[in-house]
Design a protein around this motif. Structure first.
Motif, mmCIF file in Angstrom:
data_model
loop_
_atom_site.group_PDB
_atom_site.id
_atom_site.type_symbol
_atom_site.label_atom_id
_atom_site.label_comp_id
_atom_site.label_asym_id
_atom_site.label_seq_id
_atom_site.Cartn_x
_atom_site.Cartn_y
_atom_site.Cartn_z
ATOM 1 N N LEU A 49 0.870 -1.166 0.000
ATOM 2 C CA LEU A 49 0.000 0.000 0.000
ATOM 3 C C LEU A 49 0.907 1.216 0.000
ATOM 4 O O LEU A 49 1.656 1.435 0.945
ATOM 5 C CB LEU A 49 -0.884 -0.008 1.248
ATOM 6 N N SER A 51 1.816 5.347 -0.444
ATOM 7 C CA SER A 51 1.286 6.667 -0.105
ATOM 8 C C SER A 51 2.101 7.742 -0.794
ATOM 9 O O SER A 51 3.341 7.676 -0.819
ATOM 10 C CB SER A 51 1.350 6.865 1.413
ATOM 11 N N GLY A 52 1.392 8.730 -1.350
ATOM 12 C CA GLY A 52 2.083 9.866 -1.949
ATOM 13 C C GLY A 52 2.799 9.502 -3.232
ATOM 14 O O GLY A 52 2.753 8.357 -3.693
ATOM 15 N N ILE A 63 3.373 2.116 3.248
ATOM 16 C CA ILE A 63 2.723 2.280 4.553
ATOM 17 C C ILE A 63 2.005 1.017 5.016
ATOM 18 O O ILE A 63 1.498 0.965 6.123
ATOM 19 C CB ILE A 63 1.729 3.464 4.553
ATOM 20 N N SER A 66 0.717 -6.759 2.825
ATOM 21 C CA SER A 66 0.268 -8.087 3.210
ATOM 22 C C SER A 66 0.423 -8.990 1.990
ATOM 23 O O SER A 66 0.880 -8.552 0.943
ATOM 24 C CB SER A 66 -1.168 -8.048 3.726
#
Lengths: 451, 375
Positions: A49, A51-52, A63, A66
C-alpha cells in the motif's frame, strides 16, 4: 534420494526416482505420478500500500503490506497399468484437491532431497487438466498421461504441530515493577516472518483467587519504561490542573523502529468516579479519560500524540516528557493519586473484554488467543483473524467468544509480551498473578531449510 | 489488503438496547468499509460489504437488525459506533432488504374534527416489535373526521409499519446469476433520536445545554440506547424557552436548542464513543488553530504537531490546512481560506487496494453527501 511432494495425501514424486506403473498413489514408494520440469515453488507476492508520489514528490512511501494467495501450475505425468488405471489415478488426485469446502483444505507437503525438514501449506482451490503428450491427446487412450495441476494455495508454508513455545506458563504479576512484573521477553522465533509479525497463540490463565479478569491488555512491545509517579490532587476544579510530570522517558527505539508506536498507561492507587485525566506531550494532548470508578485502576491513554521520530535527523535522548492533568467533571472534589506510568513502545496492542464478571479463577477458566491452527497432523498456518475465547481448563472446553479490540500481539524478533488486567469493577491490583503460554507458528515464503 | 479495523458486532437486547454479548468480528470478511462522521451528528453512517454464504445471509436477515457495532482501530481506539439499520442481501438475481428506516411501532393520529377542533388519538403500540427494536414513533394525520376514524387510520399504519419491511423487487431473468453479497448499513446512535417524539408546555427558560441533558435523560428512559452522561456536554452559557411543540422529535428539540450556539458562535455536537452525547465549541471560532495538516505530495493526514493521523481517526469539527499552499493574510475570522477549511464531515473508505479519508467542509456540495444524508 528424491524430494517428497504430496498433495492431499497423493504423492507426486516416487521415492525411487521412477514412477511405478499402476502403483498406489498414496505412498511415495509406489506412486505412479511424477512432476515434469517447470514447477517452481512460488513466493507470495506482497501487496503493498503506497502513499504519496509524483507529481508532487519523488517516490512513494510504503505504509502497509500483506500477502495474497498464490496460483501455481504443476506439470505432472501419471503412468497407469492401463488407460483406465491412469484415469482412475487422476480422478483420485482431483478428489483429493476438492475437499476445501467439504472438510479441510488439501495439504501440500514439500521436503527437498536430503532435507530432514518438510514444510506444509494448504491448497484453497485447484483443477486438473489433461494435456497433450507427444502429439497424443489424453482421450486417445494411452496409459501414460500428462496433465497440469493449477492450484491456488495459501501464501505461506508452515510446520506440523503446535508451533514453537516462546513462553511456557510464565508468571506475570499485574505490576510494572519488581522481580516478576508484567512483561516477559519472547524467546527467539524461527521462520521468514520474524520482522513482519508472526502469529502467536496465547493462553492467559489467571491464578490469583477472586481476581477474575474481565478486561485484559496484551501487547507485543520493543520496550517498556516504568516510572514511579505520585502525582495527586483532591481539587474540585472543573478545569484541568496539572498534577505534575512523571519525568522524561526514553523512546529512542522510535528513531529506527518503523513499526513502533508509543502508548502511555498509568496506574492510580486512588481514583474517583468524577475525575477526568489526560496527558500532554509538549503542545499535544491525549483524549481525556474518565475511568468512572472509585478504586485503584489502570488507565490506558492510547497512542501518544507525538510526531514520527523515525529516522529523525536531530533527536534528544529522552524525547517523551508527559505532564498529567486532572479535573472534576461535576464540581465536586476528586481524589486522584497516581502510582506509576508505563511507556510502551509497541508493535501490537489489544484490549480483550472477556465475559461479564470476568474469567472465573475458581472455575479455572482461561483466555485463549487463537491466531494459528494447532490441530494434530495439520500445518500451523495463520487464521484469517485472531479469535479470543474463554475456555474451561478441565477438558479445555470452549465457553465464550470474547471481543478483541486492536491488534492481537504478533511475534517480532526481539519483542516482549506485555500484559495488564482489570476485574469486572475495572479495579487494578498489583498482587494479581497469571501464567501465560505463548506459541509461535514459523512461516516460510518458499524453501524452509533447517530454520 | 485486509480491513485493518476490528468490527465487533453485539447482539441486540430486550427493547433494542445494545448489549455486550459479542457475536463476531466482521473485519476478516469485509470486502469494503466506509464510515462518515459529521459535526452535528457524530458517528453518522457506516457501510460494510461482504461475500457470504446463503446461510449467513439468511441469518443476518433474520436476526441482524438493531445489532450494535463498535469499530476499533488497530490501536484499540474506538473509530465508530452505531446500530444496524438496513440489511441488503443480493443472492444471485434475487435481492432481499430489510430496514428499520420506515418501521414504526407506536402510532398516533393527529386529526381535526368535523368542526375543526384539533385532537390526537391515544398512541397504539405493537409490543412485539418494541420488545425487539425499541420504541419508534410515527404520527399520521386526518382532517375533518372523528376519533374512531382517526383510530382506524393509526391502526392501519401500525399494521403496515410495525416491523421492518422489504424494499426490493426480485427478478427472474436469464443471464449471469451472481454470488451472495451482503451489504450492512449502520446508523450512528444520534439517528435514534428521531425515533421518539416529545413535547413540553413549560414556557420558562433554561440553559440550552441543560435542556439537552434533560431531553437525553427523558429519551433514555424510554429507549435506553444512549448514555445519560453529560460530562462531555460543554455548557452553552445561553438560555432559551423550554417549550416544545407536541410531537416534536427528540432530535428536532435538541437541535433547536443547539443551533442557537453559545449566542455568538455555533456549536458542534453528536453521539460518539460509549454512546455519549457531546457538545463542543466550534473549531471555526479559532481557525488559526490548525487541527490537521495536509501535504500535496503525501496521502497522509498529520496533526498540528506533525504526528500521523490514520484515516479512521480523523474527526470533524476541525480545521485542516494544506501546508504547501501559502495564502497570504486570510481574514482573521474566516474559517475557510485558500489553504484551510473547516471540516464538517469526514468519510473514511477502506477497500482491497486503498485506504483514504475525505475531509468535507460544512457546506454540502457533493451529490453523494446530500444523498447519503437523505438515506
Amino acid at each position: 534420494m528424491t524430494p517428497l511432494v504430496s498433495i492431499g495425501g497423493i504423492h507426486l514424486v516416487n521415492s525411487s526416482g521412477t514412477p511405478s506403473a499402476g502403483g498406489v498413489a498414496t505412498a511415495a514408494a509406489t506412486t505412479p505420478f511424477s512432476i515434469r520440469h517447470g514447477y517452481t515453488i512460488g513466493s507470495a507476492e506482497p501487496q503493498p500500500l503506497w502513499s504519496g508520489g509524483p507529481p508532487f514528490r519523488h517516490g512513494n512511501s510504503l505504509i502497509g503490506q500483506s500477502y495474497a494467495n498464490i496460483e501455481e501450475r504443476i506439470p505432472i505425468a501419471v503412468l497407469g497399468s492401463t488407460h483406465e488405471n491412469a484415469v482412475a489415478r487422476l480422478q483420485e488426485l482431483k478428489r483429493a484437491l476438492a475437499t476445501t469446502l467439504y472438510s479441510t483444505p488439501p495439504i501440500l507437503v514439500v521436503q527437498p532431497t536430503a532435507s530432514s525438514t518438510a514444510m506444509y501449506s494448504e491448497v484453497c482451490s485447484a483443477r486438473v487438466q489433461e494435456t497433450t503428450q507427444e502429439e497424443f491427446e489424453a482421450w486417445e487412450g494411452s496409459a501414460d498421461l500428462e496433465a497440469e495441476i493449477v492450484w491456488t494455495r495459501a501464501p505461506f508454508f508452515g510446520l506440523l504441530g503446535a508451533g514453537e513455545t516462546l513462553l511456557s506458563a510464565t508468571t506475570f504479576n499485574n505490576t510494572g515493577t519488581g522481580g516478576t512484573d508484567n512483561i516477559a521477553p519472547l524467546t527467539t522465533g524461527a521462520g521468514d516472518m520474524i520482522y513482519e509479525g508472526g502469529p502467536l497463540n496465547i493462553k492467559f490463565l489467571p491464578t490469583t483467587a477472586a481476581s477474575d479478569p474481565e478486561t485484559i491488555y496484551l501487547a507485543s512491545i520493543a520496550s517498556r519504561v516504568y516510572q514511579a509517579f505520585a502525582g495527586t490532587t483532591t481539587s474540585n476544579s472543573t478545569s484541568f490542573i496539572s498534577i505534575g510530570a512523571p519525568g522524561a522517558m526514553v523512546g529512542t527505539a522510535l528513531l529506527t523502529g518503523a513499526g513502533l508506536k508509543a502508548r502511555l498507561l498509568a496506574r492510580f492507587s486512588a481514583m474517583s468516579a468524577n475525575a477526568e485525566i489526560l496527558v500532554t506531550i509538549g503542545n499535544q494532548r491525549t483524549r481525556g479519560v474518565i475511568p468512572g470508578i472509585s478504586s485503584a485502576t489502570l488507565v490506558d491513554f492510547g497512542p501518544l500524540p507525538i510526531p514520527s521520530l523515525y529516522l529523525a535527523s536531530v533527536t534528544t535522548t529522552d524525547p517523551i516528557d508527559p505532564v498529567m492533568y486532572v479535573r472534576s467533571t461535576d464540581g465536586n472534589a476528586v481524589n486522584v493519586t497516581c502510582a506509576y506510568v508505563e511507556l510502551l513502545l509497541y508493535y501490537d496492542f489489544c484490549k480483550i473484554r472477556t465475559v461479564t464478571g470476568g474469567i472465573s479463577v475458581a472455575d479455572t477458566f482461561y483466555l485463549y488467543l487463537d491466531s494459528f491452527v494447532t490441530k494434530t497432523s495439520y500445518p500451523a498456518l495463520p487464521r484469517p483473524r485472531t479469535r479470543a475465547w474463554v475456555y474451561f481448563s478441565t477438558g479445555d472446553v470452549m465457553q465464550y467468544p470474547c471481543e478483541l479490540r486492536g491488534t492481537a500481539p504478533r511475534y517480532f524478533s526481539g519483542a516482549s509480551l506485555y500484559a495488564a488486567w482489570l476485574n469486572a469493577s475495572e479495579s487494578h491490583t498489583t498482587t494479581w498473578a497469571a501464567t501465560i503460554t505463548a506459541t509461535h507458528a514459523p512461516l516460510y515464503k518458499t524453501l524452509r531449510g533447517s530454520g | 489488503m485486509p480491513i485493518p479495523l476490528s468490527i465487533s458486532i453485539f447482539e441486540r437486547g430486550a427493547n433494542g438496547v445494545p448489549t455486550t454479548d459479542f457475536v463476531t468480528d466482521l473485519a476478516e470478511r469485509a470486502d469494503s468499509y466506509t464510515h462518515t462522521i459529521t459535526d452535528q451528528f457524530g458517528f453518522e453512517s457506516m457501510q460494510l460489504s461482504l461475500t457470504v454464504t446463503l446461510d449467513e445471509a439468511i441469518e443476518w436477515l433474520m436476526n441482524g437488525l438493531m445489532r450494535s457495532v463498535v469499530v476499533s482501530s488497530p490501536d484499540a481506539e474506538t473509530v465508530w459506533e452505531g446500530y444496524l439499520s438496513t440489511i441488503s442481501a443480493q443472492i444471485g438475481q434475487k435481492a432481499a432488504t430489510l430496514s428499520l428506516d420506515r418501521m414504526a411501532n407506536r402510532v398516533r393520529c393527529v386529526y381535526t374534527t368535523t368542526t375543526g377542533t384539533p385532537s390526537v388519538t391515544t398512541p397504539i403500540s405493537d409490543t412485539a416489535s418494541q420488545f425487539l427494536y425499541g420504541v419508534k414513533d410515527r404520527i399520521v394525520s386526518l382532517n375533518a373526521t372523528d376519533a374512531t376514524a382517526a383510530g382506524y387510520r393509526a391502526a392501519i399504519v401500525l399494521a403496515d409499519s410495525a416491523f421492518p419491511r422489504s424494499r426490493e423487487a426480485t427478478r427472474a431473468m436469464t443471464g449471469q446469476q451472481g454470488d451472495v453479497q451482503l451489504s450492512l448499513s449502520f446508523t450512528g446512535w444520534y439517528g435514534a433520536l428521531e425515533w421518539l417524539v416529545t413535547g413540553n408546555s413549560t414556557t420558562s427558560t433554561a440553559v440550552t445545554t441543560t435542556q439537552v441533558g434533560t431531553l437525553i435523560a427523558a429519551y433514555t428512559a424510554i429507549n435506553a440506547f444512549l448514555s445519560s452522561s453529560t460530562v462531555h456536554i460543554t455548557a452553552s452559557g445561553i438560555s432559551s424557552p423550554q417549550k416544545i411543540e407536541g410531537r416534536t422529535t427528540y432530535r428536532e428539540a435538541i437541535e433547536d436548542r443547539l443551533k442557537l450556539g453559545n449566542g455568538s458562535d455555533p456549536l458542534a455536537w453528536g453521539v460518539y464513543e460509549d454512546r455519549q452525547f457531546r457538545v463542543d465549541p466550534w473549531a471555526g471560532v479559532a481557525p488559526i488553530a490548525i487541527t490537521y495538516q495536509e501535504f500535496l505530495g503525501d496521502a497522509n493526514i498529520y496533526d498540528a504537531g506533525g504526528g500521523l493521523v490514520l484515516p479512521w481517526n480523523v474527526r470533524p469539527n476541525a480545521i485542516s490546512q494544506v501546508d504547501d499552499l501559502l495564502d497570504v493574510g486570510p481574514p482573521g475570522g474566516a474559517p475557510d481560506a485558500a489553504a484551510r477549511k473547516y471540516v464538517g464531515r469526514v468519510t473514511c473508505s477502506i477497500s482491497g487496494d486503498s485506504v483514504g479519508v475525505t475531509l468535507e467542509p460544512s457546506e454540502l456540495d457533493s451529490v453523494e453527501t446530500r444523498l447519503s444524508i437523505l438515506g
